[in-house]
Design a protein around this motif. Sequence first.
Motif: not given
Length: 98
Positions: A34-36, A39, A66-70, A72-73, A98
Amino acid sequence: MPKRCWTRPRRSADTGMTEQTSLAAACRDVLELNEPQAKLMAARKLRRDWLQGRLDWRFDVAMPDRPGRPARPELLPAHHMPRRGKGTSVAARIALLH
């Protein structure tokens, strides 16, 4: 002579069995983070392991839907975002993504 892009699996001294992770399993592990920053580091490790022949060329694991994502961006107001240029510099290309 062409450069080899893989090496033979290494055998364990204890069992004689090969101890290699499949390329698909390693990719899935990276995608599920999840964490950029985590990753990014995992992707770099995957590349290193691949180039050093530590991964087996097998696709025996399904990829995540679905890939992991933070959780809350970080949301910023538009005036705090970098300006987009013509895409000629690295900073401009990053801003464009972005």
